[in-house]
Scaffold this motif. Sequence first.
Motif, PDB file in Angstrom:
ATOM      1  N   SER A 431      27.100 -31.706  83.988  1.00  0.00           N
ATOM      2  CA  SER A 431      26.246 -31.111  84.908  1.00  0.00           C
ATOM      3  C   SER A 431      27.267 -30.497  86.050  1.00  0.00           C
ATOM      4  CB  SER A 431      25.903 -32.442  85.627  1.00  0.00           C
ATOM      5  OG  SER A 431      26.686 -33.400  86.087  1.00  0.00           O
ATOM      6  N   LYS A 432      28.543 -31.223  86.163  1.00  0.00           N
ATOM      7  CA  LYS A 432      29.521 -30.467  86.914  1.00  0.00           C
ATOM      8  C   LYS A 432      29.838 -29.097  86.344  1.00  0.00           C
ATOM      9  CE  LYS A 432      31.446 -34.108  89.568  1.00  0.00           C
ATOM     10  NZ  LYS A 432      32.816 -34.804  90.012  1.00  0.00           N
ATOM     11  N   GLN A 433      30.227 -28.889  84.895  1.00  0.00           N
ATOM     12  CA  GLN A 433      30.473 -27.794  84.359  1.00  0.00           C
ATOM     13  C   GLN A 433      29.154 -26.564  84.569  1.00  0.00           C
ATOM     14  OE1 GLN A 433      32.157 -27.801  80.195  1.00  0.00           O
ATOM     15  NE2 GLN A 433      32.339 -30.462  80.551  1.00  0.00           N
ATOM     16  N   ASP A 434      28.052 -27.128  84.142  1.00  0.00           N
ATOM     17  CA  ASP A 434      27.082 -26.135  84.584  1.00  0.00           C
ATOM     18  C   ASP A 434      27.033 -25.749  86.052  1.00  0.00           C
ATOM     19  OD1 ASP A 434      26.146 -26.559  81.935  1.00  0.00           O
ATOM     20  OD2 ASP A 434      24.534 -28.098  82.430  1.00  0.00           O
ATOM     21  N   GLU A 435      27.304 -26.575  86.915  1.00  0.00           N
ATOM     22  CA  GLU A 435      27.227 -26.065  88.227  1.00  0.00           C
ATOM     23  C   GLU A 435      28.539 -25.225  88.560  1.00  0.00           C
ATOM     24  OE1 GLU A 435      27.260 -28.168  92.829  1.00  0.00           O
ATOM     25  OE2 GLU A 435      27.597 -29.496  91.034  1.00  0.00           O
ATOM     26  N   LEU A 436      29.744 -25.529  88.002  1.00  0.00           N
ATOM     27  CA  LEU A 436      30.838 -24.517  88.252  1.00  0.00           C
ATOM     28  C   LEU A 436      30.371 -23.286  87.604  1.00  0.00           C
ATOM     29  CD1 LEU A 436      33.509 -27.167  87.376  1.00  0.00           C
ATOM     30  CD2 LEU A 436      33.479 -25.649  89.485  1.00  0.00           C
ATOM     31  N   VAL A 437      29.787 -23.068  86.300  1.00  0.00           N
ATOM     32  CA  VAL A 437      29.395 -21.892  85.741  1.00  0.00           C
ATOM     33  C   VAL A 437      28.530 -21.264  86.453  1.00  0.00           C
ATOM     34  CG1 VAL A 437      28.250 -20.798  83.690  1.00  0.00           C
ATOM     35  CG2 VAL A 437      30.121 -22.705  83.362  1.00  0.00           C
ATOM     36  N   GLU A 438      27.455 -21.714  86.939  1.00  0.00           N
ATOM     37  CA  GLU A 438      26.276 -21.071  87.820  1.00  0.00           C
ATOM     38  C   GLU A 438      27.008 -20.560  89.145  1.00  0.00           C
ATOM     39  OE1 GLU A 438      22.289 -22.043  90.040  1.00  0.00           O
ATOM     40  OE2 GLU A 438      23.279 -23.719  88.862  1.00  0.00           O
ATOM     41  N   VAL A 456      37.986 -16.907  86.727  1.00  0.00           N
ATOM     42  CA  VAL A 456      37.575 -17.518  88.094  1.00  0.00           C
ATOM     43  C   VAL A 456      38.562 -18.957  88.204  1.00  0.00           C
ATOM     44  CG1 VAL A 456      35.722 -18.034  89.813  1.00  0.00           C
ATOM     45  CG2 VAL A 456      35.371 -16.232  88.154  1.00  0.00           C
ATOM     46  N   GLU A 457      38.937 -19.044  89.346  1.00  0.00           N
ATOM     47  CA  GLU A 457      39.611 -20.143  89.697  1.00  0.00           C
ATOM     48  C   GLU A 457      38.803 -20.991  90.667  1.00  0.00           C
ATOM     49  OE1 GLU A 457      43.713 -19.557  90.232  1.00  0.00           O
ATOM     50  OE2 GLU A 457      43.970 -18.202  88.428  1.00  0.00           O
ATOM     51  N   LEU A 458      38.542 -22.237  90.647  1.00  0.00           N
ATOM     52  CA  LEU A 458      37.831 -22.902  91.473  1.00  0.00           C
ATOM     53  C   LEU A 458      38.484 -24.634  91.596  1.00  0.00           C
ATOM     54  CD1 LEU A 458      35.467 -21.635  89.211  1.00  0.00           C
ATOM     55  CD2 LEU A 458      34.142 -22.000  91.579  1.00  0.00           C
ATOM     56  N   LYS A 459      37.872 -25.158  92.684  1.00  0.00           N
ATOM     57  CA  LYS A 459      37.978 -26.703  92.762  1.00  0.00           C
ATOM     58  C   LYS A 459      36.549 -27.174  92.941  1.00  0.00           C
ATOM     59  CE  LYS A 459      42.437 -27.896  94.251  1.00  0.00           C
ATOM     60  NZ  LYS A 459      43.294 -28.754  95.159  1.00  0.00           N
ATOM     61  N   TYR A 460      36.387 -28.306  92.083  1.00  0.00           N
ATOM     62  CA  TYR A 460      35.106 -28.993  92.477  1.00  0.00           C
ATOM     63  C   TYR A 460      35.555 -30.243  93.441  1.00  0.00           C
ATOM     64  CZ  TYR A 460      30.432 -30.920  91.363  1.00  0.00           C
ATOM     65  OH  TYR A 460      29.172 -31.193  91.832  1.00  0.00           O
ATOM     66  N   THR A 461      35.098 -29.646  94.679  1.00  0.00           N
ATOM     67  CA  THR A 461      35.420 -30.686  95.749  1.00  0.00           C
ATOM     68  C   THR A 461      34.726 -31.996  95.738  1.00  0.00           C
ATOM     69  OG1 THR A 461      34.175 -29.609  97.410  1.00  0.00           O
ATOM     70  CG2 THR A 461      36.471 -28.736  97.190  1.00  0.00           C
ATOM     71  N   PRO A 466      31.479 -27.020  94.057  1.00  0.00           N
ATOM     72  CA  PRO A 466      32.442 -26.111  93.771  1.00  0.00           C
ATOM     73  C   PRO A 466      32.723 -24.987  94.974  1.00  0.00           C
ATOM     74  CG  PRO A 466      30.610 -26.017  92.334  1.00  0.00           C
ATOM     75  CD  PRO A 466      30.123 -26.910  93.408  1.00  0.00           C
ATOM     76  N   GLN A 467      34.102 -24.643  95.161  1.00  0.00           N
ATOM     77  CA  GLN A 467      34.670 -23.930  95.816  1.00  0.00           C
ATOM     78  C   GLN A 467      35.741 -23.083  95.235  1.00  0.00           C
ATOM     79  OE1 GLN A 467      34.146 -23.850  99.597  1.00  0.00           O
ATOM     80  NE2 GLN A 467      32.520 -25.620  99.392  1.00  0.00           N
ATOM     81  N   LEU A 468      35.644 -21.762  95.762  1.00  0.00           N
ATOM     82  CA  LEU A 468      36.533 -20.817  95.154  1.00  0.00           C
ATOM     83  C   LEU A 468      37.831 -20.667  95.582  1.00  0.00           C
ATOM     84  CD1 LEU A 468      36.652 -17.936  93.551  1.00  0.00           C
ATOM     85  CD2 LEU A 468      36.245 -16.753  95.550  1.00  0.00           C
ATOM     86  N   ILE A 469      38.739 -20.674  94.478  1.00  0.00           N
ATOM     87  CA  ILE A 469      40.294 -20.374  95.028  1.00  0.00           C
ATOM     88  C   ILE A 469      40.247 -18.953  94.848  1.00  0.00           C
ATOM     89  CG2 ILE A 469      42.858 -20.717  94.388  1.00  0.00           C
ATOM     90  CD1 ILE A 469      41.758 -23.379  93.149  1.00  0.00           C
ATOM     91  N   GLU A 470      40.302 -18.322  93.641  1.00  0.00           N
ATOM     92  CA  GLU A 470      40.248 -16.732  93.675  1.00  0.00           C
ATOM     93  C   GLU A 470      39.698 -16.298  92.342  1.00  0.00           C
ATOM     94  OE1 GLU A 470      44.311 -15.789  93.432  1.00  0.00           O
ATOM     95  OE2 GLU A 470      44.640 -16.148  91.548  1.00  0.00           O
ATOM     96  N   ILE A 471      39.028 -14.962  92.490  1.00  0.00           N
ATOM     97  CA  ILE A 471      38.528 -14.407  91.435  1.00  0.00           C
ATOM     98  C   ILE A 471      39.647 -13.248  90.809  1.00  0.00           C
ATOM     99  CG2 ILE A 471      36.676 -12.563  90.793  1.00  0.00           C
ATOM    100  CD1 ILE A 471      35.033 -13.683  92.847  1.00  0.00           C
ATOM    101  N   ASN A 472      39.719 -13.274  89.438  1.00  0.00           N
ATOM    102  CA  ASN A 472      40.543 -12.428  88.907  1.00  0.00           C
ATOM    103  C   ASN A 472      39.790 -11.634  87.984  1.00  0.00           C
ATOM    104  OD1 ASN A 472      43.499 -13.581  89.211  1.00  0.00           O
ATOM    105  ND2 ASN A 472      42.446 -15.389  88.791  1.00  0.00           N
ATOM    106  N   GLY A 473      39.643 -10.070  88.246  1.00  0.00           N
ATOM    107  CA  GLY A 473      38.650  -9.480  87.611  1.00  0.00           C
ATOM    108  C   GLY A 473      39.413  -8.659  86.355  1.00  0.00           C
ATOM    109  N   ARG A 474      39.717  -9.630  85.576  1.00  0.00           N
ATOM    110  CA  ARG A 474      40.462  -9.229  84.308  1.00  0.00           C
ATOM    111  C   ARG A 474      40.729 -10.516  83.406  1.00  0.00           C
ATOM    112  NH1 ARG A 474      45.432 -11.809  84.691  1.00  0.00           N
ATOM    113  NH2 ARG A 474      46.088 -12.008  86.939  1.00  0.00           N
ATOM    114  N   MET A 475      41.226 -10.329  82.321  1.00  0.00           N
ATOM    115  CA  MET A 475      41.230 -11.643  81.586  1.00  0.00           C
ATOM    116  C   MET A 475      42.493 -12.298  81.778  1.00  0.00           C
ATOM    117  SD  MET A 475      42.463 -11.473  77.006  1.00  0.00           S
ATOM    118  CE  MET A 475      44.421 -11.042  77.349  1.00  0.00           C
TER     119      MET A 475
END
Length: 600
Positions: A431-438, A456-461, A466-475
Amino acid sequence: MLSLQIKEAKAREADGSLGAGGGGLSAAFGNMKLQRRNTLDMSSKPPTPTAEPRGFVDYLQDNERANRDYVEGVPRSLEQAIFTPPSRVGSFFAAESPMGSLPTGSLQSNFLSADTKFLPEPMLPAEREKKIREAKQTPTFELVRKVNKLQHLMHAATDKGQTLRRQLLSGAVVVIICAGYSGKRFIYERAKELGVRLVIIDGPDSWSQTLVEDGVIEKFMPLDMSDPGAVFHEAVKLLKEIDAESGGIDGICTFWEVAVPLVARLAESLGLPGNPSLAVDTARDKYLTRKALEEADLPTPSSCMIYCKEDIPKAASAVGFPAVIKPVNGAASLGVVKVSSMEDLTQAYAKVMDIMSTCSVSDPHGTSGQGGNAFITEVMMEQYLDGDEVDVDIILSDGAVTYAKVTDNLPTLEPWFNETGACTPSLLPESKQDELVETSSKMLRAVGLTTGVMHVELKYTTTNGPQLIEINGRMGGGPVRDMNLAVWGVDLVEEQLMASVGLPACPPLPEKPIKCLGQYSVNAKKSGTMGEAFEKTLEDLRKLPNVVSVDPFVKPGDKVVGVQDGMPTWIADITVEKETAEEALAYVQKLEAEMEQPIF
């Protein structure tokens, strides 16, 4: 994929004869020859002059942050790059001598500026769509039209669908802008295996020109980067030359962080597949990313810009404590510091500004004395996030998520937020993984990214999900590609190449994980010099059961920094495999805890 959709609509208007019926793959190809028009021999012109006999320019490969490759920075001095004889390119410790043996202008000529102010303004959506409509059809699109009746199969996440996409990708001419350091050679070798005809545009002394002689790429085109304001226009000239010489470019791509904004603008200017440059710029600026998420009503931590020390009280009032301060467009946790009080904030701000003036991603400890990221002068204060940190590796195809997997990250070393390790598949509840992906998918949509591989780097607080750390627009770099391939059978390099030529990136997935991996990035426990016994320590680790790989980031004689004295040095990566992810994680943590560090 936007370019492919527009061109398909345009083609249907001109030619209504292509059916939409079904048919098997072998039947469809039975009487059909998938002949490309871009099969011209690009080696017919005289070979591109190389840097021999003086050698080639590469990144300082015994620098742990260049090799760790979560992000890649630009060397700020000749001492941060190396001179590599041709016979040693790609070797881990390849450096023979510092680049002082090359002309003083070599650094500026060979390494792209990370400052986007030298690039054209991003195109507005209407202008971008107009460019795509006006652009000629690529050879890949012409092939797609020939197999139009297999559209359903071409978009299918099945083995047959992947086979069709690989056949359409084979023979494509893809231009790589900036090859990065020589540790990325595996990317270009994989492209060769897939039949992709690569041309690399990079600095005139780049190590990557050796790939022509090795038969990995078809052509190397030198681009003098000493005048940042001219780089875009000179690159366009080279691309037009390649287009004419090859019979048609299918796509432009990069696997190097600093080149992502340039590639987006080049693709836009030629009407080729890719992400909007406005989206790329938004994703690379942490503050603009937060604002885009707020406008989309997506979760984002409280933040405030600090343009000068007088802004500190305002930022403290807006964000509160505990908090983190970070450069808006920094990388590799450079200049990222946790603060718990106004006194902490005042001291940390001065420290971060000093770091920005003396250090860089390539020189995190400021040992070269050549200065740091002078263009990074803006700092952001942001709410501190607790909870589990994760990476979500995502593939976008025409804006749709076709692959998304969560990797658990071990707690970072504070206050420097240095990475320590990872585990995949994730141990979090589904359920948490699905929430992070969504949430990650919505965030990518909010900033406007639509195409290719994202990290995409996040924290599940504990309180706000889910809260964003940063987006990397690449591999993602480091072990990201290998871990996704080993655990899920998905090659992120292959899918990025698919996306770059406008093909659907829809990899088939196994019903369950193929393997379970644990990975640890070993940080130096104290400052000093790495001893000779380090090599035996690594060799002993490699002999242990279930150890997949042990990769060093330093060698005997190197200076290292412990967490007590600053941003710690990564000294090695350990990856293990076990029956379950829990076992893999416990095992790799045990190996790290028992690993001797002969630092003196």
